[in-house]
Design a protein around this motif. Structure first.
Motif, PDB file in Angstrom:
ATOM      1  N   VAL A 188       0.826  -1.201   0.000  1.00 52.51           N
ATOM      2  CA  VAL A 188       0.000   0.000   0.000  1.00 52.51           C
ATOM      3  C   VAL A 188       0.864   1.257   0.000  1.00 52.51           C
ATOM      4  CG1 VAL A 188      -1.555   1.373   1.446  1.00 52.51           C
ATOM      5  CG2 VAL A 188      -2.021  -1.047   1.051  1.00 52.51           C
ATOM      6  N   LEU A 189       0.491   2.207  -0.834  1.00 53.61           N
ATOM      7  CA  LEU A 189       1.165   3.497  -0.877  1.00 53.61           C
ATOM      8  C   LEU A 189       0.282   4.542  -0.208  1.00 53.61           C
ATOM      9  CD1 LEU A 189       2.595   3.701  -4.502  1.00 53.61           C
ATOM     10  CD2 LEU A 189       3.866   3.416  -2.390  1.00 53.61           C
ATOM     11  N   THR A 190       0.887   5.404   0.576  1.00 53.36           N
ATOM     12  CA  THR A 190       0.146   6.466   1.235  1.00 53.36           C
ATOM     13  C   THR A 190       0.931   7.764   1.130  1.00 53.36           C
ATOM     14  OG1 THR A 190      -0.794   7.197   3.341  1.00 53.36           O
ATOM     15  CG2 THR A 190       1.209   5.888   3.443  1.00 53.36           C
ATOM     16  N   THR A 191       0.211   8.879   1.144  1.00 55.31           N
ATOM     17  CA  THR A 191       0.875  10.182   1.018  1.00 55.31           C
ATOM     18  C   THR A 191       1.651  10.530   2.277  1.00 55.31           C
ATOM     19  OG1 THR A 191      -0.920  10.913  -0.432  1.00 55.31           O
ATOM     20  CG2 THR A 191       0.533  12.611   0.464  1.00 55.31           C
ATOM     21  N   TYR A 192       1.100  10.150   3.428  1.00 56.45           N
ATOM     22  CA  TYR A 192       1.743  10.462   4.698  1.00 56.45           C
ATOM     23  C   TYR A 192       1.858   9.203   5.553  1.00 56.45           C
ATOM     24  CZ  TYR A 192       0.199  15.085   3.234  1.00 56.45           C
ATOM     25  OH  TYR A 192      -0.031  16.212   2.508  1.00 56.45           O
ATOM     26  N   ASP A 193       2.933   9.109   6.327  1.00 57.40           N
ATOM     27  CA  ASP A 193       3.100   7.925   7.162  1.00 57.40           C
ATOM     28  C   ASP A 193       2.172   7.941   8.369  1.00 57.40           C
ATOM     29  OD1 ASP A 193       4.252   9.803   8.816  1.00 57.40           O
ATOM     30  OD2 ASP A 193       6.274   8.984   8.693  1.00 57.40           O
ATOM     31  N   THR A 194       1.429   9.038   8.559  1.00 58.66           N
ATOM     32  CA  THR A 194       0.448   9.097   9.638  1.00 58.66           C
ATOM     33  C   THR A 194      -0.962   8.859   9.124  1.00 58.66           C
ATOM     34  OG1 THR A 194       0.310  11.503   9.384  1.00 58.66           O
ATOM     35  CG2 THR A 194       1.835  10.656  11.046  1.00 58.66           C
ATOM     36  N   ASP A 195      -1.098   8.436   7.888  1.00 56.47           N
ATOM     37  CA  ASP A 195      -2.404   8.200   7.294  1.00 56.47           C
ATOM     38  C   ASP A 195      -3.228   7.280   8.195  1.00 56.47           C
ATOM     39  OD1 ASP A 195      -3.424   7.950   3.907  1.00 56.47           O
ATOM     40  OD2 ASP A 195      -4.609   7.342   5.620  1.00 56.47           O
ATOM     41  N   GLU A 196      -4.453   7.730   8.547  1.00 61.06           N
ATOM     42  CA  GLU A 196      -5.312   6.957   9.443  1.00 61.06           C
ATOM     43  C   GLU A 196      -5.695   5.608   8.857  1.00 61.06           C
ATOM     44  OE1 GLU A 196      -6.269   7.660  12.456  1.00 61.06           O
ATOM     45  OE2 GLU A 196      -5.406   9.663  12.602  1.00 61.06           O
ATOM     46  N   ASN A 197      -5.556   5.463   7.537  1.00 64.85           N
ATOM     47  CA  ASN A 197      -6.009   4.245   6.872  1.00 64.85           C
ATOM     48  C   ASN A 197      -4.968   3.137   6.828  1.00 64.85           C
ATOM     49  OD1 ASN A 197      -8.616   5.225   6.116  1.00 64.85           O
ATOM     50  ND2 ASN A 197      -7.655   6.437   4.520  1.00 64.85           N
ATOM     51  N   ILE A 198      -3.751   3.408   7.252  1.00 62.97           N
ATOM     52  CA  ILE A 198      -2.686   2.416   7.120  1.00 62.97           C
ATOM     53  C   ILE A 198      -3.005   1.141   7.886  1.00 62.97           C
ATOM     54  CG2 ILE A 198      -0.295   1.888   7.715  1.00 62.97           C
ATOM     55  CD1 ILE A 198       0.404   4.777   7.040  1.00 62.97           C
ATOM     56  N   VAL A 199      -3.427   1.290   9.128  1.00 65.93           N
ATOM     57  CA  VAL A 199      -3.719   0.117   9.937  1.00 65.93           C
ATOM     58  C   VAL A 199      -4.871  -0.676   9.345  1.00 65.93           C
ATOM     59  CG1 VAL A 199      -4.596  -0.669  12.173  1.00 65.93           C
ATOM     60  CG2 VAL A 199      -2.775   1.027  12.074  1.00 65.93           C
ATOM     61  N   GLU A 200      -5.903   0.033   8.851  1.00 64.93           N
ATOM     62  CA  GLU A 200      -7.029  -0.663   8.233  1.00 64.93           C
ATOM     63  C   GLU A 200      -6.590  -1.400   6.975  1.00 64.93           C
ATOM     64  OE1 GLU A 200      -9.955  -1.203   9.567  1.00 64.93           O
ATOM     65  OE2 GLU A 200      -9.122  -0.134  11.284  1.00 64.93           O
ATOM     66  N   ALA A 201      -5.637  -0.834   6.249  1.00 66.52           N
ATOM     67  CA  ALA A 201      -5.121  -1.504   5.060  1.00 66.52           C
ATOM     68  C   ALA A 201      -4.402  -2.791   5.440  1.00 66.52           C
ATOM     69  CB  ALA A 201      -4.177  -0.577   4.294  1.00 66.52           C
ATOM     70  N   LEU A 202      -3.640  -2.751   6.516  1.00 71.57           N
ATOM     71  CA  LEU A 202      -2.947  -3.950   6.985  1.00 71.57           C
ATOM     72  C   LEU A 202      -3.953  -4.993   7.451  1.00 71.57           C
ATOM     73  CD1 LEU A 202       0.017  -2.336   8.951  1.00 71.57           C
ATOM     74  CD2 LEU A 202       0.073  -3.371   6.686  1.00 71.57           C
ATOM     75  N   ARG A 203      -4.990  -4.541   8.145  1.00 70.61           N
ATOM     76  CA  ARG A 203      -6.030  -5.465   8.576  1.00 70.61           C
ATOM     77  C   ARG A 203      -6.747  -6.085   7.369  1.00 70.61           C
ATOM     78  NH1 ARG A 203      -8.479  -1.736  13.403  1.00 70.61           N
ATOM     79  NH2 ARG A 203      -7.455  -2.750  15.154  1.00 70.61           N
TER      80      ARG A 203
END
Length: 220
Positions: A83-98
């Motif tokens: 997954v690519l995200t604009t910011y490393d604090t993106d709220e969606n990162i954890v949901e993407a991992l899940r």
């Protein structure tokens, strides 16, 4: 082996830049492109890539839902998602991992690091976390959801030790050194743990370790 890559991003110029970069690597090839999450799912089913480089924010179907559909498709069991995200604090990162992503990367990563990330995730070796991982995990623990896999109670004491080190980000060689094992034995332990927990890759092992409380964020 050549790593077959599918690129999913709604920005044409971004996809073109990534395609040029991937094509420049001798061990990779671009086998498809998608401008939305729905297109990414369809393309994954059509070309069966080794890895999908997935943007989170896309029209029609976002990258998280697209990842969930790919990870949940038994015919795409060998397809991994970075997954690519604009910011490393993106709220969606954890949901993407899940949802089943095998790792994440920020878009401003240097070209060589992106290629290394593709190789790492394609090999299933490690969860990528270029930003402040502890902060992400703390957010993850504040909004828990049931793990999709089994819990560590089915593991032996040694396997629990190995799982804890995987969750701390150690690779097989580092785990071997920490526990006085051979790298092959460490790799075997990791494979057995994945089998017992029904995990697709090391990213899911990290999730199980934190959701179960086996590992907790370190104080800073």
């Amino acid at each position: 082996m050549t790593i077959r890559v599918l690129l999913a991003d709604d920005q044409t110029l971004v996809r073109a830049a990534f395609a040029m970069l991937v094509a420049s690597a001798r061990d990779m090839e671009v086998v498809g492109e998608a401008a939305s999450g729905r297109e990414a799912v369809g393309a994954a089913r059509e070309v069966r890539p080794d890895l999908v480089v997935m943007d989170i924010r896309m029209p029609d179907l976002d990258g998280i839902e697209a990842t969930r559909l790919i990870a949940g498709d038994e015919t795409l069991a060998g397809v991994r998602v970075l997954v690519l995200t604009t910011y490393d604090t993106d709220e969606n990162i954890v949901e993407a991992l899940r949802a089943g992503a095998s790792g994440f990367l920020v878009k401003d990563t240097r070209p060589a690091e992106l290629l290394d990330a593709i190789r790492t995730v394609a090999a299933g070796e490690a969860l990528l976390s270029p930003g402040p991982t502890a902060r992400l995990i703390e957010r993850f623990l504040r909004s828990p959801s049931p793990a999709a896999t089994g819990g560590p109670e089915c593991l032996s004491d040694r396997e629990r030790e190995v799982l804890a080190l995987v969750a701390r980000g150690l690779n097989n060689t580092e785990i071997a050194e920490a526990l006085g094992l051979s790298p092959l034995t460490a790799k075997t332990h990791v494979s057995r743990i994945m089998g017992k927990l029904g995990a697709r890759d090391r990213a899911q092992l990290v999730i199980v370790a934190y959701e179960s409380g086996l590992v907790t964020p370190r104080t800073r």
